[in-house]
Design a protein around this motif. Structure first.
Motif, PDB file in Angstrom:
ATOM      1  N   HIS A  58      78.940  31.591  37.462  1.00  0.00           N
ATOM      2  CA  HIS A  58      77.560  31.021  37.493  1.00  0.00           C
ATOM      3  C   HIS A  58      77.389  30.440  36.070  1.00  0.00           C
ATOM      4  CE1 HIS A  58      73.299  30.431  38.754  1.00  0.00           C
ATOM      5  NE2 HIS A  58      73.161  30.509  37.412  1.00  0.00           N
ATOM      6  N   PRO A 134      73.995  27.518  40.521  1.00  0.00           N
ATOM      7  CA  PRO A 134      73.792  27.744  42.022  1.00  0.00           C
ATOM      8  C   PRO A 134      74.766  27.198  42.828  1.00  0.00           C
ATOM      9  CG  PRO A 134      71.692  26.971  41.023  1.00  0.00           C
ATOM     10  CD  PRO A 134      72.731  26.848  40.073  1.00  0.00           C
ATOM     11  N   ASN A 137      77.453  29.888  43.027  1.00  0.00           N
ATOM     12  CA  ASN A 137      77.383  30.749  43.720  1.00  0.00           C
ATOM     13  C   ASN A 137      77.591  30.385  45.559  1.00  0.00           C
ATOM     14  OD1 ASN A 137      74.775  31.515  41.762  1.00  0.00           O
ATOM     15  ND2 ASN A 137      76.003  33.066  42.425  1.00  0.00           N
ATOM     16  N   ALA A 175      71.644  32.007  45.363  1.00  0.00           N
ATOM     17  CA  ALA A 175      71.871  30.425  45.432  1.00  0.00           C
ATOM     18  C   ALA A 175      70.479  29.998  45.770  1.00  0.00           C
ATOM     19  CB  ALA A 175      72.789  29.789  46.143  1.00  0.00           C
TER      20      ALA A 175
END
Length: 267
Positions: A58, A134, A137, A175
Motif C-alpha cells: 500500500h 487503496p 488493497n 480499501a
C-alpha cells in the motif's frame, strides 16, 4: 549528487520485507498442510504477515506513483525498498493496523509515507498518488478471492480457505475505509486537489484526527452492522461467504479455544 549506484540501492527490496514475505510463505504452507492443534497459530502468523505485506505494498504504491509524478525524494527516504521501518509513522502504518486486526478483525488504514507534494504538478497526479494505496488493497483482495470467484477451490484445504477469506475481508475493509473522503485518509487526498484553497485550509486542522474519528464511528453498533453488511455483500459477490470469513477469524483468534469452526475440519 545521485548516482546510478545510489539510485539502485534506494530501490533494492529490503531484507526486512523479504523476511516478512518468508514468514508469510512458511506459515501459509503450514496452514495448507497442517490440521493439527497448531492450525490456529499458523493462521494467525500467516494472516498477520500477509496483512503486513499488504500494508507495505500500500505504502509502496503511494511512493512509486509519487516518484513518477515528480517526487524523487521518496527514493532517498527508503520508501521504494518496501521496508516498513522506513515509514514516517511506523507505529501508525504497521503496529496499530495489526492491533486493530487482532482486537476487532478489521483492516483499518495506517499512516502514510511523506510525499513532498510541492514537487508534483497537476491535480490528477496528486489524486492518483492518494488513490494508489487503496488500489493496492483492491488488487490484493482480488488475488485473495481469486480461488473463490474462479471456482478453483477443489483441493484447497478448509483451513487455508478460511484464512484467505479472512484476509480478503481485511483487504476489502482497508480499501473502503481508505477511500472514505475523510481528512487524513486517502479518499480525502483524492478529492483535495480539486477543492478550493479556502476549504482546504479549513479542513487541514482536522486531518490528524480523521482516523480516530472513523475508528470511533465504527464503534456505534448501527454503523458497525451496516458497514459489515456492505463488506459481506461485496465478498459474496466475489464468491466468499460470511461463514468462511467468520471461520477464518475464529481460527485467527487461536487464544479463544473451542471455537465453533474447529468441528468443521473434522467432518
Amino acid at each position: 549528487m545521485t548516482t546510478d549506484t545510489t539510485r539502485h540501492a534506494d530501490r533494492r527490496i529490503s531484507p526486512v520485507f523479504l523476511g516478512i514475505v518468508a514468514v508469510m510463505a512458511v506459515t501459509g504452507w503450514a496452514v495448507w498442510s497442517d490440521f493439527s492443534a497448531g492450525l490456529g497459530v499458523a493462521v494467525f502468523l500467516f494472516v498477520t504477515s500477509a496483512w503486513v505485506v499488504s500494508l507495505c505494498l500500500h505504502e509502496y504504491a503511494h511512493a512509486r506513483t509519487a516518484l513518477h509524478g515528480g517526487d524523487i525524494s521518496v527514493g532517498e527516504k527508503g520508501y521504494l525498498t518496501l521496508n516498513p521501518l522506513k515509514y514516517t509513522h511506523a507505529l501508525l502504518s504497521i503496529v496499530l493496523p495489526v492491533v486493530f486486526v487482532i482486537l476487532g478483525g478489521i483492516g483499518l488504514p495506517g499512516g502514510a509515507v511523506f510525499i513532498e507534494r510541492g514537487r508534483i504538478r497537476g491535480r490528477w497526479k496528486h489524486s492518483l498518488i492518494s488513490a494508489a494505496g487503496p488500489l493496492a488493497n483492491v488488487l490484493f483482495a482480488v488475488v485473495c478471492t481469486a480461488p473463490f470467484w474462479l471456482n478453483a477451490l477443489d483441493g484447497v484445504p478448509l483451513g487455508f480457505r478460511f484464512a484467505l477469506a479472512f484476509l480478503a475481508l481485511l483487504q476489502v475493509t482497508a480499501a473502503i475505509l481508505n477511500f472514505l473522503p475523510v481528512p487524513g485518509l486517502d479518499g480525502y487526498g483524492v478529492i483535495e486537489p480539486w477543492l478550493s484553497h479556502k476549504i482546504r485550509r479549513q479542513v487541514e486542522p482536522y486531518a490528524p484526527f480523521g482516523l480516530l474519528a472513523v475508528f470511533g464511528v465504527l464503534f456505534i453498533p448501527e454503523v458497525n452492522y451496516a458497514f459489515f453488511d456492505a463488506i459481506n455483500a461485496i465478498l459474496r459477490g466475489l464468491g466468499v461467504s460470511e461463514a468462511e470469513t467468520y471461520c477464518g477469524q475464529d481460527f485467527y483468534r487461536f487464544w479463544q479455544t473451542g471455537g465453533p469452526c474447529e468441528s468443521v475440519l473434522n467432518q
